[in-house]
Design a protein around this motif. Structure first.
Motif, mmCIF file in Angstrom:
data_model
loop_
_atom_site.group_PDB
_atom_site.id
_atom_site.type_symbol
_atom_site.label_atom_id
_atom_site.label_comp_id
_atom_site.label_asym_id
_atom_site.label_seq_id
_atom_site.Cartn_x
_atom_site.Cartn_y
_atom_site.Cartn_z
ATOM 1 N N SER A 326 0.859 -1.186 0.000
ATOM 2 C CA SER A 326 0.000 0.000 0.000
ATOM 3 C C SER A 326 0.886 1.224 0.000
ATOM 4 C CB SER A 326 -0.923 0.015 1.225
ATOM 5 O OG SER A 326 -0.162 0.109 2.422
ATOM 6 N N ALA A 327 0.352 2.335 -0.489
ATOM 7 C CA ALA A 327 1.156 3.545 -0.635
ATOM 8 C C ALA A 327 1.788 4.008 0.683
ATOM 9 C CB ALA A 327 0.314 4.656 -1.263
ATOM 10 N N PRO A 328 1.059 3.996 1.820
ATOM 11 C CA PRO A 328 1.680 4.479 3.059
ATOM 12 C C PRO A 328 2.895 3.666 3.500
ATOM 13 C CG PRO A 328 -0.723 4.430 3.276
ATOM 14 C CD PRO A 328 -0.380 3.729 2.008
ATOM 15 N N GLU A 329 3.028 2.427 3.012
ATOM 16 C CA GLU A 329 4.148 1.593 3.429
ATOM 17 C C GLU A 329 5.486 2.123 2.946
ATOM 18 O OE1 GLU A 329 3.617 -2.563 2.480
ATOM 19 O OE2 GLU A 329 1.504 -2.496 3.028
ATOM 20 N N ILE A 330 5.463 3.012 1.950
ATOM 21 C CA ILE A 330 6.746 3.482 1.429
ATOM 22 C C ILE A 330 7.507 4.299 2.460
ATOM 23 C CG2 ILE A 330 5.936 5.657 0.380
ATOM 24 C CD1 ILE A 330 7.801 4.762 -2.052
ATOM 25 N N GLU A 331 6.801 4.997 3.346
ATOM 26 C CA GLU A 331 7.502 5.752 4.385
ATOM 27 C C GLU A 331 8.229 4.816 5.334
ATOM 28 O OE1 GLU A 331 6.812 9.137 7.854
ATOM 29 O OE2 GLU A 331 5.089 8.388 6.719
ATOM 30 N N THR A 332 7.569 3.727 5.730
ATOM 31 C CA THR A 332 8.209 2.757 6.620
ATOM 32 C C THR A 332 9.437 2.141 5.963
ATOM 33 O OG1 THR A 332 6.062 2.231 7.614
ATOM 34 C CG2 THR A 332 7.841 0.639 7.935
ATOM 35 N N LEU A 333 9.312 1.783 4.695
ATOM 36 C CA LEU A 333 10.431 1.203 3.977
ATOM 37 C C LEU A 333 11.575 2.204 3.840
ATOM 38 C CD1 LEU A 333 11.565 -1.213 2.432
ATOM 39 C CD2 LEU A 333 10.348 -0.392 0.391
ATOM 40 N N ALA A 334 11.237 3.455 3.533
ATOM 41 C CA ALA A 334 12.271 4.481 3.382
ATOM 42 C C ALA A 334 12.981 4.777 4.693
ATOM 43 C CB ALA A 334 11.652 5.760 2.813
ATOM 44 N N ARG A 335 12.287 4.642 5.814
ATOM 45 C CA ARG A 335 12.894 4.903 7.131
ATOM 46 C C ARG A 335 13.812 3.759 7.576
ATOM 47 N NH1 ARG A 335 11.159 9.210 10.040
ATOM 48 N NH2 ARG A 335 9.212 10.240 9.399
ATOM 49 N N SER A 336 13.828 2.659 6.830
ATOM 50 C CA SER A 336 14.682 1.530 7.210
ATOM 51 C C SER A 336 16.150 1.804 6.906
ATOM 52 C CB SER A 336 14.224 0.261 6.490
ATOM 53 O OG SER A 336 14.458 0.344 5.084
ATOM 54 N N VAL A 337 16.435 2.921 6.199
ATOM 55 C CA VAL A 337 17.810 3.311 5.890
ATOM 56 C C VAL A 337 18.016 4.768 6.301
ATOM 57 C CG1 VAL A 337 18.100 1.652 4.016
ATOM 58 C CG2 VAL A 337 17.150 3.926 3.530
ATOM 59 N N GLY A 412 -2.978 14.095 -0.702
ATOM 60 C CA GLY A 412 -2.771 12.820 -0.043
ATOM 61 C C GLY A 412 -1.354 12.549 0.408
ATOM 62 N N MET A 413 -0.348 13.014 -0.333
ATOM 63 C CA MET A 413 1.029 12.716 0.023
ATOM 64 C C MET A 413 1.501 13.441 1.271
ATOM 65 S SD MET A 413 3.138 12.493 -3.567
ATOM 66 C CE MET A 413 4.474 11.533 -2.846
ATOM 67 N N THR A 414 0.759 14.433 1.728
ATOM 68 C CA THR A 414 1.196 15.180 2.910
ATOM 69 C C THR A 414 1.052 14.362 4.186
ATOM 70 O OG1 THR A 414 -0.975 16.214 3.242
ATOM 71 C CG2 THR A 414 0.592 17.368 1.828
ATOM 72 N N ALA A 415 0.418 13.189 4.110
ATOM 73 C CA ALA A 415 0.366 12.295 5.270
ATOM 74 C C ALA A 415 1.716 11.634 5.522
ATOM 75 C CB ALA A 415 -0.711 11.227 5.062
ATOM 76 N N ASP A 416 2.633 11.714 4.553
ATOM 77 C CA ASP A 416 3.954 11.108 4.674
ATOM 78 C C ASP A 416 4.884 12.096 5.368
ATOM 79 O OD1 ASP A 416 6.650 10.228 4.098
ATOM 80 O OD2 ASP A 416 5.800 8.905 2.572
ATOM 81 N N ASN A 417 5.155 11.873 6.642
ATOM 82 C CA ASN A 417 5.946 12.815 7.437
ATOM 83 C C ASN A 417 7.395 12.885 6.967
ATOM 84 O OD1 ASN A 417 4.080 13.781 9.681
ATOM 85 N ND2 ASN A 417 3.826 11.569 9.822
ATOM 86 N N LEU A 418 7.951 11.744 6.543
ATOM 87 C CA LEU A 418 9.328 11.754 6.058
ATOM 88 C C LEU A 418 9.446 12.613 4.810
ATOM 89 C CD1 LEU A 418 12.224 10.661 6.239
ATOM 90 C CD2 LEU A 418 11.480 8.714 4.848
ATOM 91 N N MET A 435 -5.389 22.133 9.180
ATOM 92 C CA MET A 435 -6.339 21.216 9.812
ATOM 93 C C MET A 435 -7.358 20.710 8.799
ATOM 94 S SD MET A 435 -5.755 20.729 13.089
ATOM 95 C CE MET A 435 -7.356 20.274 13.766
ATOM 96 N N VAL A 436 -7.865 21.608 7.952
ATOM 97 C CA VAL A 436 -8.853 21.227 6.945
ATOM 98 C C VAL A 436 -8.098 20.824 5.685
ATOM 99 C CG1 VAL A 436 -10.810 21.985 5.547
ATOM 100 C CG2 VAL A 436 -10.587 22.762 7.912
ATOM 101 N N ALA A 437 -8.173 19.538 5.361
ATOM 102 C CA ALA A 437 -7.428 19.029 4.217
ATOM 103 C C ALA A 437 -8.099 19.369 2.893
ATOM 104 C CB ALA A 437 -7.273 17.514 4.340
ATOM 105 N N GLU A 438 -9.392 19.651 2.907
ATOM 106 C CA GLU A 438 -10.136 19.888 1.664
ATOM 107 C C GLU A 438 -9.983 21.336 1.221
ATOM 108 O OE1 GLU A 438 -11.319 17.390 0.224
ATOM 109 O OE2 GLU A 438 -11.423 15.896 1.810
ATOM 110 N N THR A 439 -8.752 21.712 0.854
ATOM 111 C CA THR A 439 -8.490 23.123 0.583
ATOM 112 C C THR A 439 -9.144 23.609 -0.710
ATOM 113 O OG1 THR A 439 -6.392 22.508 -0.449
ATOM 114 C CG2 THR A 439 -6.344 23.115 1.871
ATOM 115 N N VAL A 440 -9.302 22.738 -1.707
ATOM 116 C CA VAL A 440 -9.974 23.146 -2.944
ATOM 117 C C VAL A 440 -11.421 23.536 -2.643
ATOM 118 C CG1 VAL A 440 -10.831 22.343 -5.177
ATOM 119 C CG2 VAL A 440 -8.497 21.790 -4.469
#
Length: 517
Positions: A326-337, A412-418, A435-440
């Motif tokens: 899943s897309a969010p898993e990329i942050e976990t994988l990237a933090r492994s290095v 959506g990508m702003t949920a990735d803190n790294l 706070m409000v993500a629906e800026t459009v």
């Protein structure tokens, strides 16, 4: 006292949503319905305007029902829409004349190439601040008029109307064939290649250049004023705002002063910088566009830079390589290095957009050694979005002389803190998510509320903006400089991609929507 709300209609590329906001700018309810995507030929992308209209008829009552509200409680309605998507319809019957041609559609590239050889082709960027490209609406209008026998004559007699999606919805909401109001706002009109970006009026020479009859065009209005009263869906409610979706996000992020900048991170990314009340031309691959116009106030302009592949690169790692589930898993994988191990990814899957606009560029992975693991590759994938952001922000500074003090982000990508921390590091400025993500949707609501006095002024809207997260730069400047040079070297390899045995495949990015001639 009965609560009152502002309703936002977000008519996007894949769906139509209705959202109710209260006076504090908080989301009260949301209803959404997707519409079908049509791909009748390679490079052709179409929508059914009637399906989109019917979806609006369904989702607006759902949003009201969720909030337990009635149409009488809606102070105003604002519309944000997918830009450049174009629809023609019959003035008498209200029936669309074929499907809408979507902003992604590339069928007019041949026409654009032909027009670009005309002696007076330079008037397009001179008058509009935009390049002559298939990305915009005028070539689509011309194509539609030429493709249907007899349609041009009907258009010249004023029997048909044209508009982008907000025009289509406003016309239907305000009565359709029975007195519907045919209008557009300056942010959408400015994406047609038919509007003078300084006077905000349809330009006779541009109309002649593209052979588009003035009779079919909507009236250009400001982004925030009462266009008319709804007679359908929510009768009696004032329709009071319209903005293109990225301009709506700029407004929803309360970027009201010159230099204030936002970036929306999705499949691709869109950066817009407020440049004030004077349009700033670009010599570095950016678009000069209307940011917004509130009532009788002067228009506020923006520089825009679009990045083709950001979230789509993460999807490729998931679906194409199978490295994550899943897309969010990329942050976990990237933090492994600890770092990218010297690996850089340039995601030019279909060429590079701003600030390069090179359709022949191809994606490259640079710095592969036996040391590189999937963790390093994941980190390089995320960093590619940060470096692409840096390139656009640098171009904005060179064009405008304006530095940014903080980058406001959404999508959506702003949920990735790294990733957000890396963006802050490479830009060397703080990055903030609201706070409000629906800026459009919020931007369209804010503009409508201003038009009817629901909100008093821009400063009141600023007070509604609350930060959910903030990332401050922490990278050593020497490392930042060295890595940026490495990235630039990787980009050069992408731009110079050559195969001696076959020509590079054409993915339809030949007409660059960011290079001013």
């Amino acid at each position: 006292m009965t609560e009152r709300y502002v309703m936002s209609i977000d008519q996007g590329t894949t769906s139509t949503r209705c959202i109710l906001f209260d006076h504090s700018g908080r989301l009260v309810s949301v209803a959404q319905r997707e519409h079908r995507q049509y791909f009748p030929r390679p490079g052709w992308v179409e929508h059914d305007p009637m399906e989109i209209w019917r979806n609006l008829e369904r989702v607006a009552p759902q949003a009201l029902a969720q909030a337990g509200a009635s149409p009488e409680q809606i102070a105003a309605v604002g519309i944000a829409n997918q830009r450049e998507t174009t629809v023609l319809w019959d003035r008498i019957t209200g029936a669309p004349i074929g499907r809408a041609l979507v902003w992604q559609d590339t069928r007019t590239e041949g026409l654009v190439e032909e027009l670009s050889r005309a002696p007076d082709a330079s008037l397009v960027p001179d008058r509009t601040g935009l390049p002559l490209a298939a990305y915009f609406s005028a070539p689509r209008i011309r194509w539609m008029l030429d493709a249907t026998p007899g349609l041009r004559g009907r258009a010249e007699r004023g029997e048909v109307l044209v508009g982008t999606m907000e025009s289509w919805l406003i016309w239907n909401l305000t009565g359709g064939p029975d007195g519907g109001v045919h209008v557009t706002d300056a942010t959408n009109a400015g994406r047609t290649l038919l509007m003078d970006v300084r006077s905000l009026t349809w330009d006779d020479e541009l109309l002649a250049f593209f052979d588009v009859p003035r009779a079919i065009l909507p009236e250009i209005r400001s982004s925030a004023e009462v266009y008319g009263t709804a007679r359908r869906v929510f009768p009696g409610t004032r329709i009071a705002a319209a903005l293109g979706d990225q301009q709506a996000a700029l407004f929803g992020q309360t970027c009201f002063s010159a230099g204030e900048t936002k970036c929306t991170y999705g499949t691709g990314a869109f950066l817009l910088m407020n440049t004030g009340t004077t349009p700033v031309g670009s010599g570095h691959g950016l678009l000069t566009t209307v940011g917004y116009k509130i009532g009788d106030d002067p228009a506020v302009y923006a520089l825009e830079g679009s990045i083709a592949v950001t979230g789509a690169l993460v999807q490729w790692v998931r679906d194409g390589l199978g490295l994550i589930g899943s897309a969010p898993e990329i942050e976990t994988l990237a933090r492994s290095v600890e770092d990218n191990g010297g690996c850089y990814v340039v995601p030019a899957f279909s060429g590079l957009f701003a600030p390069h606009w090179r359709g022949e560029a191809r994606g490259v992975v640079v710095g592969l050694t036996s040391y590189i693991t999937k963790g390093h590759l994941a980190r390089a994938v995320l960093e590619a979005t940060g470096w692409q952001t840096r390139e656009v922000v640098d171009a904005m500074y060179r064009d405008s002389g304006l530095g940014i003090g903080e980058l406001k982000v959404d999508g959506g990508m702003t949920a990735d803190n790294l990733l957000m921390q890396f963006v802050a590091d490479v830009l060397n400025v703080p990055v903030a998510r609201p706070m409000v993500a629906e800026t459009v949707s919020l931007g369209a609501a804010y503009a409508a509320g201003l038009a009817v006095g629901y909100w008093a002024d821009l400063e009141g809207l600023r007070r509604n903006w609350h930060r959910a997260a903030r990332w401050v730069p922490s990278m050593d400047p020497h490392r930042r400089g060295a890595e940026y040079r490495n990235w630039r070297s990787a980009v050069e390899r992408s731009l110079n991609w050559i195969r001696s045995d076959v020509a590079p495949p054409d993915h339809g990015v030949a007409a660059p929507p960011g290079r001013l001639r």
